[in-house]
Enzyme design. Structure first.
Site, PDB file in Angstrom:
ATOM      1  N   GLY A  46      -9.574  10.164  -1.814  1.00  0.00           N
ATOM      2  CA  GLY A  46      -8.813   9.625  -0.693  1.00  0.00           C
ATOM      3  C   GLY A  46      -7.795   8.592  -1.119  1.00  0.00           C
ATOM      4  CE  LYS A  79      -7.688   2.251  13.453  1.00  0.00           C
ATOM      5  NZ  LYS A  79      -6.957   1.474  12.446  1.00  0.00           N
ATOM      6  CB  VAL A  92      -3.903   1.410   3.846  1.00  0.00           C
ATOM      7  CG1 VAL A  92      -3.318   1.491   2.446  1.00  0.00           C
ATOM      8  CG2 VAL A  92      -5.158   0.548   3.847  1.00  0.00           C
ATOM      9  N   GLY A 150       1.126   4.181   4.038  1.00  0.00           N
ATOM     10  CA  GLY A 150       1.250   5.347   3.175  1.00  0.00           C
ATOM     11  C   GLY A 150      -0.031   6.097   2.923  1.00  0.00           C
TER      12      GLY A 150
END
Length: 667
Positions: free
Chosen positions: A315, A433, A471, A473
């Protein structure tokens, strides 16, 4: 040109071997210098014969000794190793010192060894005039190299005509701007032709630097651009603050010329390995805060010679963690991911850049306990970064059970394996979140934090979580979406013009995660200082402008409404009443509620029962999570009072570029 070779023998001494071309170049320089010194040396020595009556044969000996002394001193300070075309003030100063030393050496020989003595004025005058002619020859050569095509070698590309180049104005007539101008003028194949400088220094305005006129201040210079053949503007000012950089960009963007930046590559890890270059201004450059320093010797030393594992290694955050860990020289790096394509790309990249790295890539799911324990048993990691998670908010709203299984139970399985196989440090990558969540993804990440907090009694592993915001990009983030929409011709879609978010670049977020991993605290939630919140509307306008378009004129911005689970703002992470500052200015520790293992086990049992009974109903899953996570609320409730939130009040248009009044969005 020269090459260095090592020679065997005592002490391992090395010597320099010069190529035939380099020797020829030095010989030509020596001959040219000899001819330049011949006239002044001869004149003053002849004058000594005429005035002082010294014999001609004695003067020839003096001439030879003086010339030899000067050449000897020049060789000592390596004057002839410097290529004339690249000679600078330092090179010329060495020559001046060498000639002065040569004259003094001659006077010493003259007074101690010769039967006759030349007057000091004769020697110093001859040496000084000879030096002036040598320097003049160097200046003439440099001028010809810069302004003539005489030195184009056959078979090479000739210098493009200025008319075929892009005329640029350089903002900043300081050392960096002058360096850029010299580089562009000396490079025949450069696509840029420096036309002038812009500067605010009143001492420079109106002067000429490197043959280029300096205009200013900014407000007057901007007005002049329309009357000049300037196509692009390059900002060449070192060490600008983010506020200053945005201010300059906003000003010169008014000229309609493309604005570029002469700077190091963005997201660099070490300046020392990079070179400044002319590049586009990225949206990351316009974040209203100072960037995080990406070099930390303490963190680097902490990961050296250790076995480190990263879950979710394919990721955005996981892959950057792997890059930065690889640069720390770990004993072994284990990358674990279920998605083979993503982790394969990272594997190939790391093998290219770190060929000596002991890299292991394992395809496994954090939900598969047996497979997970096999990997832990084989590699015995000392430090673990758990970045594997489903993070796409709207998508998870329609796949609630899968979000719970992967995020919550995946973290539970990984934490259990870490304890069982003696991992020393477990770092959970969390999100803003998770603070008062309004969606299933945030609620699951809060549950993951509760698992970490319940492990304070672990005798084998130190568990910590690190929480940060959006984040730039990263996969699924808004910036790649905006760029794709701009490339397709628009419109650029935003959910709501009031939405604000905290942003950080991928390398910054990863570096701060590594720092928290190297700290001594355990069972804590670390939160990162994300700076000032940014309006998504401003972000969209900036990206459109950076792409060469005018928002609302060339490119439409369209509101499409908030997505499922989305709220207008994310919580401020570093509230002084809820956090304690650490020794690192960007890292805080939250005053978190504690949980016992029994409390977490009961929560997980209810989740298992709920998934088994109602796993196909997303609403049932939300109701269950809302009961188990007390801070989980519906987004409509939070958004109804959003305007009163501190985050909404503190958000400013600091990244905003003044534009015409939007046609489709009310102001």
């Amino acid at each position: 040109m020269r090459a260095k070779v090592s020679c065997g023998g005592d002490g391992g001494m090395s010597k320099q071997v010069y190529t035939r071309q380099a020797r020829s170049r030095m010989l030509i320089l020596i001959i040219v210098d000899f001819l330049c010194m011949l006239l002044p040396y001869g004149f003053f020595l002849y004058r000594a014969e005429y005035v002082h009556g010294i014999r001609a044969d004695a003067l020839l000996v003096s001439y030879a000794i003086l010339t030899a002394c000067v050449y000897a001193c020049r060789f000592v300070v390596k004057v002839y190793q410097q290529m004339v075309r690249f000679a600078n003030a330092g090179s010329f100063l060495r020559m001046i010192l060498a000639d002065a030393a040569g004259a003094l050496l001659y006077l010493l020989i003259d007074r101690l060894l010769l039967s006759y003595h030349l007057p000091i004025t004769t020697v110093t005058s001859a040496a000084a005039c000879g030096l002036l002619l040598v320097l003049l020859s160097r200046f003439i050569y440099q001028w010809l190299r810069k302004n003539s095509t005489l030195f184009n070698h056959a078979g090479t590309v000739s210098e493009p005509h200025v008319a075929n180049k892009i005329n640029v104005a350089i903002v900043g007539a300081g050392e960096l701007g002058v360096l850029l101008a010299r580089e562009l003028m000396s490079n025949r194949n450069s696509r840029y032709h420096p036309y002038c400088f812009f500067d605010n220094d009143p001492r420079k305005i109106g002067s000429v630097v490197e043959g280029l006129r300096v205009y200013g201040p900014d407000n007057e210079a901007i007005a002049l651009v329309a009357s000049m053949p300037i196509q692009e503007i390059i900002i060449a000012i070192p060490d600008m603050t983010p506020a200053a950089q945005k201010s300059i960009f906003n000003r010169y963007k008014q000229t309609k010329a493309k604005v570029m930046l002469y700077d190091y590559p963005h997201n660099r890890l070490e300046r020392t390995t990079d070179k400044r270059s002319i590049r586009d201004i990225n949206i990351e450059d316009l974040l209203f805060r100072s960037s995080v320093a990406l070099e930390d010797s303490r963190a680097t030393e902490y990961y050296r010679d250790r076995v480190v594992m990263v879950t979710g290694a394919g990721g955005s955050i996981g892959s950057e963690l792997c890059r930065q860990i690889a640069a720390c020289n770990p004993k072994q790096l284990v990358m674990l991911d279920i998605y083979e394509n993503g982790v394969y790309e990272v594997q190939q990249e790391l093998r290219r850049h770190f060929p000596q790295l002991d890299l292991r890539t394992k395809i496994a799911s954090v939900c598969d306990v047996e497979r997970l324990e096999q990997v832990f048993d084989k590699y015995r990691p000392e430090i673990l970064f758990h970045a594997a998670a489903h993070k796409h908010v709207p998508l998870m709203e329609h796949n609630c059970a899968e979000a719970i299984v992967n995020n919550v139970f995946g973290t539970w399985n990984t934490a259990n394996a870490a304890e069982k196989f003696g991992v020393k440090r477990f770092v959970l990558v969390s999100t803003d979140k998770a603070v008062n969540p309004t969606n299933i993804m945030g609620a699951t990440k809060r549950a993951c934090e509760m698992i970490i907090l319940s492990r304070s009694d672990s005798k084998t592993t130190d568990f910590v979580a690190v929480r940060f915001g959006n984040v730039l990009g990263s996969n699924g983030s808004v910036v790649p979406l905006f760029r794709r929409q701009i490339a397709e011709g628009g419109p650029v879609t935003i959910t709501d013009r009031r939405v604000v978010r905290y942003f950080m670049t991928i390398p910054e977020a990863s570096q701060l995660v590594l720092r928290t991993g190297s700290r001594a605290e355990k069972s804590e939630i670390f939160v990162l200082d994300m700076g000032e919140p940014v309006r998504i509307l401003d972000l969209a306008e900036n990206l459109i402008s950076l792409s060469g378009f005018t928002p609302y004129v060339d490119m439409e911005i369209k509101e499409i409404g908030l997505r499922p689970g989305e709220k207008l703002y994310e919580e401020l992470l570093c509230r002084t009443d809820l956090c304690t500052k650490t020794s690192d200015d960007r890292i805080f520790i939250e005053h978190a509620q504690t949980f016992t293992r029994a409390q977490v086990d009961q929560m997980l049992d209810e989740m298992r029962s709920g998934i088994a009974a109602h796993g196909q109903s997303d609403q049932a899953m939300r109701d269950m999570m809302m009961r188990l996570i007390p801070t989980y609320r519906m987004p409509e409730v939070v958004n109804a009072t959003a305007e009163e939130a501190e985050e909404m009040r503190s958000s400013t248009s600091r990244t905003h570029i003044d534009m015409p009044a939007p046609a489709g969005i009310p102001s």
